[in-house]
Design a protein around this motif. Structure first.
Motif, PDB file in Angstrom:
ATOM      1  N   PHE A 167       0.834  -1.201   0.000  1.00  0.00           N
ATOM      2  CA  PHE A 167       0.000   0.000   0.000  1.00  0.00           C
ATOM      3  C   PHE A 167       0.873   1.258   0.000  1.00  0.00           C
ATOM      4  CE2 PHE A 167      -2.480   3.375   1.955  1.00  0.00           C
ATOM      5  CZ  PHE A 167      -3.718   3.241   1.366  1.00  0.00           C
ATOM      6  N   THR A 168       1.904   1.278   0.833  1.00  0.00           N
ATOM      7  CA  THR A 168       2.790   2.438   0.936  1.00  0.00           C
ATOM      8  C   THR A 168       3.589   2.663  -0.340  1.00  0.00           C
ATOM      9  OG1 THR A 168       2.995   2.152   3.337  1.00  0.00           O
ATOM     10  CG2 THR A 168       4.714   3.424   2.230  1.00  0.00           C
ATOM     11  N   THR A 169       4.178   1.603  -0.884  1.00  0.00           N
ATOM     12  CA  THR A 169       4.983   1.751  -2.107  1.00  0.00           C
ATOM     13  C   THR A 169       4.115   2.182  -3.290  1.00  0.00           C
ATOM     14  OG1 THR A 169       4.769  -0.647  -2.486  1.00  0.00           O
ATOM     15  CG2 THR A 169       6.766   0.121  -1.405  1.00  0.00           C
ATOM     16  N   THR A 170       2.858   1.724  -3.324  1.00  0.00           N
ATOM     17  CA  THR A 170       1.941   2.129  -4.393  1.00  0.00           C
ATOM     18  C   THR A 170       1.660   3.621  -4.316  1.00  0.00           C
ATOM     19  OG1 THR A 170       0.892  -0.048  -4.452  1.00  0.00           O
ATOM     20  CG2 THR A 170      -0.342   1.781  -5.395  1.00  0.00           C
ATOM     21  N   TRP A 171       1.375   4.112  -3.104  1.00  0.00           N
ATOM     22  CA  TRP A 171       1.104   5.540  -2.927  1.00  0.00           C
ATOM     23  C   TRP A 171       2.340   6.375  -3.227  1.00  0.00           C
ATOM     24  CZ3 TRP A 171      -2.579   8.919  -2.989  1.00  0.00           C
ATOM     25  CH2 TRP A 171      -3.897   8.499  -2.775  1.00  0.00           C
ATOM     26  N   ASN A 172       3.512   5.903  -2.844  1.00  0.00           N
ATOM     27  CA  ASN A 172       4.747   6.635  -3.158  1.00  0.00           C
ATOM     28  C   ASN A 172       4.945   6.735  -4.668  1.00  0.00           C
ATOM     29  OD1 ASN A 172       5.484   7.159  -0.499  1.00  0.00           O
ATOM     30  ND2 ASN A 172       6.694   5.283  -0.307  1.00  0.00           N
ATOM     31  N   ALA A 173       4.673   5.656  -5.370  1.00  0.00           N
ATOM     32  CA  ALA A 173       4.810   5.662  -6.835  1.00  0.00           C
ATOM     33  C   ALA A 173       3.823   6.633  -7.469  1.00  0.00           C
ATOM     34  CB  ALA A 173       4.601   4.247  -7.380  1.00  0.00           C
ATOM     35  N   ILE A 174       2.590   6.653  -6.958  1.00  0.00           N
ATOM     36  CA  ILE A 174       1.573   7.566  -7.491  1.00  0.00           C
ATOM     37  C   ILE A 174       1.981   9.017  -7.260  1.00  0.00           C
ATOM     38  CG2 ILE A 174      -0.804   8.381  -7.177  1.00  0.00           C
ATOM     39  CD1 ILE A 174      -1.592   5.476  -6.575  1.00  0.00           C
ATOM     40  N   MET A 175       2.418   9.345  -6.029  1.00  0.00           N
ATOM     41  CA  MET A 175       2.779  10.732  -5.712  1.00  0.00           C
ATOM     42  C   MET A 175       4.013  11.178  -6.482  1.00  0.00           C
ATOM     43  SD  MET A 175       1.781  11.196  -1.659  1.00  0.00           S
ATOM     44  CE  MET A 175       2.656   9.741  -1.034  1.00  0.00           C
ATOM     45  N   ASN A 176       4.967  10.285  -6.683  1.00  0.00           N
ATOM     46  CA  ASN A 176       6.160  10.625  -7.473  1.00  0.00           C
ATOM     47  C   ASN A 176       5.836  10.789  -8.949  1.00  0.00           C
ATOM     48  OD1 ASN A 176       8.208  10.726  -5.473  1.00  0.00           O
ATOM     49  ND2 ASN A 176       8.213   8.483  -5.343  1.00  0.00           N
ATOM     50  N   THR A 177       4.943   9.952  -9.451  1.00  0.00           N
ATOM     51  CA  THR A 177       4.600   9.975 -10.875  1.00  0.00           C
ATOM     52  C   THR A 177       3.785  11.206 -11.252  1.00  0.00           C
ATOM     53  OG1 THR A 177       4.622   7.563 -10.968  1.00  0.00           O
ATOM     54  CG2 THR A 177       3.473   8.706 -12.747  1.00  0.00           C
ATOM     55  N   PHE A 178       2.786  11.523 -10.436  1.00  0.00           N
ATOM     56  CA  PHE A 178       1.859  12.613 -10.771  1.00  0.00           C
ATOM     57  C   PHE A 178       2.182  13.926 -10.052  1.00  0.00           C
ATOM     58  CE2 PHE A 178      -0.476   8.684 -11.609  1.00  0.00           C
ATOM     59  CZ  PHE A 178      -0.927   8.929 -12.903  1.00  0.00           C
ATOM     60  N   ASP A 179       3.299  13.984  -9.324  1.00  0.00           N
ATOM     61  CA  ASP A 179       3.702  15.200  -8.611  1.00  0.00           C
ATOM     62  C   ASP A 179       2.564  15.745  -7.744  1.00  0.00           C
ATOM     63  OD1 ASP A 179       6.262  15.182  -9.743  1.00  0.00           O
ATOM     64  OD2 ASP A 179       5.568  16.251 -11.523  1.00  0.00           O
ATOM     65  N   CYS A 180       2.035  14.883  -6.901  1.00  0.00           N
ATOM     66  CA  CYS A 180       0.908  15.255  -6.059  1.00  0.00           C
ATOM     67  C   CYS A 180       1.200  14.831  -4.620  1.00  0.00           C
ATOM     68  CB  CYS A 180      -0.375  14.607  -6.560  1.00  0.00           C
ATOM     69  SG  CYS A 180      -0.280  12.793  -6.705  1.00  0.00           S
ATOM     70  N   CYS A 181       0.272  15.160  -3.709  1.00  0.00           N
ATOM     71  CA  CYS A 181       0.497  14.849  -2.298  1.00  0.00           C
ATOM     72  C   CYS A 181      -0.845  14.580  -1.619  1.00  0.00           C
ATOM     73  CB  CYS A 181       1.201  16.010  -1.617  1.00  0.00           C
ATOM     74  SG  CYS A 181       1.705  15.675   0.086  1.00  0.00           S
ATOM     75  N   GLY A 182      -0.987  13.393  -1.052  1.00  0.00           N
ATOM     76  CA  GLY A 182      -2.235  13.022  -0.401  1.00  0.00           C
ATOM     77  C   GLY A 182      -3.344  12.777  -1.402  1.00  0.00           C
ATOM     78  N   VAL A 183      -4.553  12.563  -0.892  1.00  0.00           N
ATOM     79  CA  VAL A 183      -5.722  12.365  -1.761  1.00  0.00           C
ATOM     80  C   VAL A 183      -6.268  13.708  -2.207  1.00  0.00           C
ATOM     81  CG1 VAL A 183      -8.035  11.398  -1.939  1.00  0.00           C
ATOM     82  CG2 VAL A 183      -6.277  10.179  -0.639  1.00  0.00           C
ATOM     83  N   ASN A 184      -6.540  14.591  -1.238  1.00  0.00           N
ATOM     84  CA  ASN A 184      -7.065  15.921  -1.525  1.00  0.00           C
ATOM     85  C   ASN A 184      -5.977  16.988  -1.486  1.00  0.00           C
ATOM     86  OD1 ASN A 184     -10.086  15.132  -1.318  1.00  0.00           O
ATOM     87  ND2 ASN A 184      -9.232  14.416   0.617  1.00  0.00           N
ATOM     88  N   SER A 185      -5.074  16.872  -0.509  1.00  0.00           N
ATOM     89  CA  SER A 185      -4.001  17.841  -0.297  1.00  0.00           C
ATOM     90  C   SER A 185      -3.030  17.281   0.743  1.00  0.00           C
ATOM     91  CB  SER A 185      -4.601  19.175   0.191  1.00  0.00           C
ATOM     92  OG  SER A 185      -5.137  19.011   1.492  1.00  0.00           O
ATOM     93  N   PRO A 186      -1.916  17.965   1.019  1.00  0.00           N
ATOM     94  CA  PRO A 186      -0.983  17.476   2.050  1.00  0.00           C
ATOM     95  C   PRO A 186      -1.599  17.381   3.446  1.00  0.00           C
ATOM     96  CG  PRO A 186       0.102  19.075   0.628  1.00  0.00           C
ATOM     97  CD  PRO A 186      -1.348  19.092   0.247  1.00  0.00           C
ATOM     98  N   GLU A 187      -2.699  18.100   3.672  1.00  0.00           N
ATOM     99  CA  GLU A 187      -3.354  18.048   4.979  1.00  0.00           C
ATOM    100  C   GLU A 187      -3.938  16.673   5.295  1.00  0.00           C
ATOM    101  OE1 GLU A 187      -3.544  20.715   2.954  1.00  0.00           O
ATOM    102  OE2 GLU A 187      -2.295  21.906   4.316  1.00  0.00           O
TER     103      GLU A 187
END
Length: 269
Positions: free
Chosen positions: A157-177
């Motif tokens: 789960f963690t590695t998947t989210w890290n890959a998504i955030m690195n790929t799409f230059d995003c943070c969190g689901v809605n925001s860093p909050e």
């Protein structure tokens, strides 16, 4: 009148009517045969397209392959896509051969497998509609706060989210909050956001962080502030509509192919 009745009901008149009927049936059968060939050729092309997409995802040199590789569900989905593409490719080929050669065995085999695929696709669409609530922002946010660990490379789960955030230059689901009051903050109390949220230098070939320490401390200037949900949806929006339209077209073609297969099967002597 008597003479006309004699002509109509004579063996010769009945034979001519029967010949006309037989000729019309032959023409209709020939029309169905070539229509079925066209529809099966489209199914053949659809299968080739799915195979191509599946192979592209597996060999794609970009970061998208990392997302698939780290997510068992997506990884399995790629092979399902390849299997479906291969099956449609084979069935399209068999349908074309069965129609042109007027082989009843091939036509029946084709009909049964197309029916199974049609029902499976229909069931998948119904299940996707039933479980659509699991694709909401609230659901993803709750799961992120509950399971995301930040730096555990063995957690899928963690590695998947890290890959998504690195790929799409995003943070969190809605925001860093979204990382407030989360498992990540419990495990990493000194970091406001994970490393995957930090901005990288935009220079060609330079993938280093702009300012990692400032990012981890919560400085908005050095982190990605856009949520991943909107980033992913924006990126795949066009492809989602194309995939939906393609699915409708494929289901319609399969339905017509089954009808033509049965008509041709019953018309073959």
């Amino acid at each position: 009148c008597v003479h006309l009745q004699v002509i109509l009901f004579s063996p010769q008149g009945l034979g001519e009517a029967s010949a006309r009927g037989t000729s019309m049936e032959a023409d209709c059968l020939s029309c169905i045969k070539y229509l079925m060939f066209v529809f099966n050729f489209l199914i053949f092309l659809g299968g080739s397209f799915l195979l191509g997409v599946g192979v592209w995802v597996l060999v794609d040199p970009t970061d998208f392959r990392e997302i698939v590789a780290t997510n068992p569900l997506l990884f399995t989905g790629v092979y399902i896509l390849l299997a479906m593409g291969g099956m449609l490719f084979l069935l399209g080929f068999l349908g074309c051969c069965g129609a042109i050669r007027e082989n009843k065995c091939l036509l029946l085999f084709f009909f049964m497998f197309i029916l199974i695929i049609f029902l499976a696709e229909l069931a998948a669409a119904i299940l996707a509609f039933i479980f659509r609530e699991h694709l909401t922002k609230e659901y993803f946010t709750k799961e992120l706060r509950k399971h995301y660990q930040g730096y555990n490379t063995t957690d899928v789960f963690t590695t998947t989210w890290n890959a998504i955030m690195n790929t799409f230059d995003c943070c969190g689901v809605n925001s860093p909050e979204d990382f407030e009051e989360s498992l990540f903050r419990v495990l990493n109390p000194n970091n406001v956001v994970p490393e995957a949220c930090c901005r990288r230098n935009s220079h060609l070939g330079d993938v280093s962080f702009s300012n990692k320490d400032e990012c981890l401390s919560g400085n908005m200037l050095y982190r990605n502030n856009k949520g991943c949900y909107s980033s992913v949806v924006d990126y795949f929006e066009m492809y989602i509509y194309v995939a939906g339209a393609l699915a409708i077209v494929v289901l319609t073609i399969e339905l017509f192919a089954m009808v033509f297969a049965m008509c041709l099967f019953k018309g073959i002597q």
